[in-house]
Write an enzyme that holds these catalytic residues in place. Structure first.
Site, mmCIF file in Angstrom:
data_model
loop_
_atom_site.group_PDB
_atom_site.id
_atom_site.type_symbol
_atom_site.label_atom_id
_atom_site.label_comp_id
_atom_site.label_asym_id
_atom_site.label_seq_id
_atom_site.Cartn_x
_atom_site.Cartn_y
_atom_site.Cartn_z
ATOM 1 N N SER A 41 0.940 -1.211 -0.103
ATOM 2 C CA SER A 41 -0.082 -0.133 0.092
ATOM 3 C C SER A 41 0.787 1.320 -0.054
ATOM 4 C CB SER A 41 -0.812 0.122 1.206
ATOM 5 O OG SER A 41 -1.382 1.230 1.463
ATOM 6 N N GLY A 42 0.604 2.236 -0.889
ATOM 7 C CA GLY A 42 1.309 3.409 -1.019
ATOM 8 C C GLY A 42 0.773 4.454 0.373
ATOM 9 N N LEU A 43 -0.507 4.025 0.764
ATOM 10 C CA LEU A 43 -0.601 4.938 1.770
ATOM 11 C C LEU A 43 0.142 4.404 3.051
ATOM 12 C CD1 LEU A 43 -2.469 6.864 3.557
ATOM 13 C CD2 LEU A 43 -4.135 5.120 3.704
ATOM 14 N N ASP A 53 0.774 10.664 1.496
ATOM 15 C CA ASP A 53 0.820 9.809 0.388
ATOM 16 C C ASP A 53 0.320 10.527 -0.872
ATOM 17 O OD1 ASP A 53 -0.103 7.579 -1.226
ATOM 18 O OD2 ASP A 53 -1.987 7.256 -0.502
ATOM 19 N N ASP A 80 0.867 -1.356 -5.221
ATOM 20 C CA ASP A 80 0.178 0.048 -5.504
ATOM 21 C C ASP A 80 1.182 0.917 -6.108
ATOM 22 O OD1 ASP A 80 -1.058 2.351 -5.382
ATOM 23 O OD2 ASP A 80 -1.265 2.436 -3.140
ATOM 24 N N ASP A 82 0.411 3.769 -7.427
ATOM 25 C CA ASP A 82 0.293 5.207 -7.873
ATOM 26 C C ASP A 82 -0.224 5.497 -9.540
ATOM 27 O OD1 ASP A 82 0.214 5.423 -5.031
ATOM 28 O OD2 ASP A 82 2.312 6.709 -5.077
ATOM 29 N N GLU A 109 -3.252 3.912 -11.085
ATOM 30 C CA GLU A 109 -4.489 4.779 -11.135
ATOM 31 C C GLU A 109 -4.403 5.929 -12.079
ATOM 32 O OE1 GLU A 109 -3.556 5.421 -6.928
ATOM 33 O OE2 GLU A 109 -3.908 7.528 -7.055
ATOM 34 N N LYS A 115 0.226 12.101 -7.405
ATOM 35 C CA LYS A 115 -0.833 11.824 -6.951
ATOM 36 C C LYS A 115 -1.323 12.110 -5.590
ATOM 37 C CE LYS A 115 -2.008 8.889 -4.338
ATOM 38 N NZ LYS A 115 -2.241 7.361 -4.381
ATOM 39 N N ASN A 117 -3.634 10.991 -2.202
ATOM 40 C CA ASN A 117 -4.564 9.876 -1.517
ATOM 41 C C ASN A 117 -6.142 10.320 -1.915
ATOM 42 O OD1 ASN A 117 -6.115 8.751 0.861
ATOM 43 N ND2 ASN A 117 -4.594 7.268 0.376
ATOM 44 N N SER A 118 -6.710 9.094 -2.265
ATOM 45 C CA SER A 118 -7.869 9.453 -2.698
ATOM 46 C C SER A 118 -9.001 10.036 -1.787
ATOM 47 C CB SER A 118 -8.838 7.906 -3.285
ATOM 48 O OG SER A 118 -7.894 7.573 -4.180
ATOM 49 N N ARG A 153 -6.638 1.264 -12.327
ATOM 50 C CA ARG A 153 -7.597 1.843 -11.211
ATOM 51 C C ARG A 153 -8.097 3.127 -11.546
ATOM 52 N NH1 ARG A 153 -5.526 3.049 -5.083
ATOM 53 N NH2 ARG A 153 -6.293 4.967 -4.617
ATOM 54 N N HIS A 184 -12.671 2.700 -7.394
ATOM 55 C CA HIS A 184 -12.598 3.025 -6.192
ATOM 56 C C HIS A 184 -13.538 4.169 -5.987
ATOM 57 C CE1 HIS A 184 -10.849 3.415 -2.351
ATOM 58 N NE2 HIS A 184 -9.664 4.255 -2.796
HETATM 59 C C1 SPV Z 1 -3.487 2.402 -0.751
HETATM 60 O O1 SPV Z 1 -3.682 1.823 -0.001
HETATM 61 O O2 SPV Z 1 -2.390 3.489 -0.785
HETATM 62 C C2 SPV Z 1 -4.411 2.760 -1.674
HETATM 63 C C3 SPV Z 1 -5.983 2.604 -1.256
HETATM 64 O O3 SPV Z 1 -4.167 3.318 -2.827
HETATM 65 S S1 SPV Z 1 -6.543 4.119 -0.702
HETATM 66 O O4 SPV Z 1 -5.861 4.683 0.268
HETATM 67 O O5 SPV Z 1 -7.750 3.706 -0.455
HETATM 68 O O6 SPV Z 1 -6.358 5.088 -1.785
HETATM 69 MG MG MG Z 2 -2.431 4.021 -3.026
#
Ligand code: SPV
Ligand code: MG
Length: 289
Positions: A41-43, A53, A80, A82, A109, A115, A117-118, A153, A184
């Site tokens: 996970s990038g986060l 992130d 992930d 990004d 994505e 990017k 974080n969403s 994504r 997402h």
């Molecule tokens: C991550 O875990 O880095 C994701 C999922 O990309 S989210 O945090 O929902 O974007």
């Molecule tokens: Mg991510």
């Protein structure tokens, strides 16, 4: 080998369940709990470096974290990536590097670099369909192992671009050769995702990250035809919570007595580190033969 394992999970009838991790240890805990794979996970990786992130870290740092996860586990790692760390040139480079390091799949994505974080609010800037389709084509043309997967994504629902745009993007990325679609949503119920599923004809496997709509279970999602669910950040959030509690209790009590039976034992740490296997190997290779 792990890419083949992941392909066979996609070919099976069960929904695939994977969990987010950020290093070797958290990845081992995902495997120990019996999940099918690991989400690099990038986060999580940015959070454990205490930076946003938002592509503050470099590709190499994300890759090193993912490779550490792969090195100590037997289940596939899905990375992930990004928005691909730049343009198509960066995408081709990342595919070569991630594949070379044993990663089974990459997920990219359709946002711009850098990017955000969403769930972070702010402006979520989408790439054009053409630009992101080019990245998917570049990734698919670059991979060497046919089992390696490229997941596209879609962030159209996150960016507020609407359902028609999300469906059009799924169709375009399918056309470009993506192996699966991650759609997402940041809605706090699954309605938006279920609407998407009713419009997209499910030709490609669908992956969801139900962080904001946790009320729907994996078995219900399987009934809707979803192929993979990612519990993306629950290990990280657990550890923040637990570490904070422990530290506060030690500070308050002035010793560690109260928390000793609430935390992992040193023996448990040794087990996760593979200490016994190391000692056994040392004996084996230093015995006179
Ligand atoms: C991550 O875990 O880095 C994701 C999922 O990309 S989210 O945090 O929902 O974007
Ligand atoms: Mg991510």
């Amino acid at each position: 080998m792990k890419a083949q394992k992941l392909r066979s999970l996609f070919a099976g009838d069960q929904i695939i369940q994977i969990v987010g991790a950020h290093d070797g240890l958290s990845a081992k805990l995902v495997e120990e709990a019996g999940f099918d794979g690991i989400w690099a996970s990038g986060l999580e990786i940015s959070a454990v470096n205490a930076v946003p992130d938002a592509n503050i870290l470099t590709m190499t740092q994300y890759l090193q974290a993912a490779a550490s996860m792969d090195a100590v586990t037997n289940i596939p790692v899905i990375a992930d990536c990004d928005s691909g760390y730049g343009n198509v040139n960066n995408v081709m480079h990342l595919v070569r590097e991630y594949e070379r390091n044993g990663i089974a799949a990459v997920c990219m994505e359709d946002k711009l670099f850098p990017k955000l974080n969403s769930f972070a609010g702010g402006e979520q800037k989408l790439a054009t369909i053409e630009e992101f389709s080019g990245k998917i084509r570049a990734a698919k043309d670059t991979q060497r192992n046919p089992d390696f997967m490229v997941i596209a994504r879609i962030e159209a629902l996150i960016a507020g671009a609407g359902m028609d745009e999300a469906v059009a993007r799924a169709e375009a990325y399918e056309e470009s050769g993506a192996d699966a679609i991650l759609i997402h949503s940041k809605k706090n119920d699954p309605s938006e995702i279920l609407h998407f599923l009713s419009l997209y004809s499910n030709r490609l496997p669908i992956i969801l990250v139900p962080t904001t709509y946790p009320q729907i279970s994996a078995s219900e999602l399987q009934e809707y035809g979803v192929k993979m669910v990612i519990y993306a950040n629950h290990g990280l959030r657990t550890s923040i919570h637990a570490i904070r509690q422990t530290f506060q209790q030690i500070k308050l009590a002035g010793n560690t007595l109260q928390i000793e039976d609430k935390i992992a034992s040193v023996q448990d740490v040794f087990k996760l580190q593979g200490l016994q296997e190391m000692l056994d190997a040392e004996d084996y290779y230093t015995e006179q033969r």
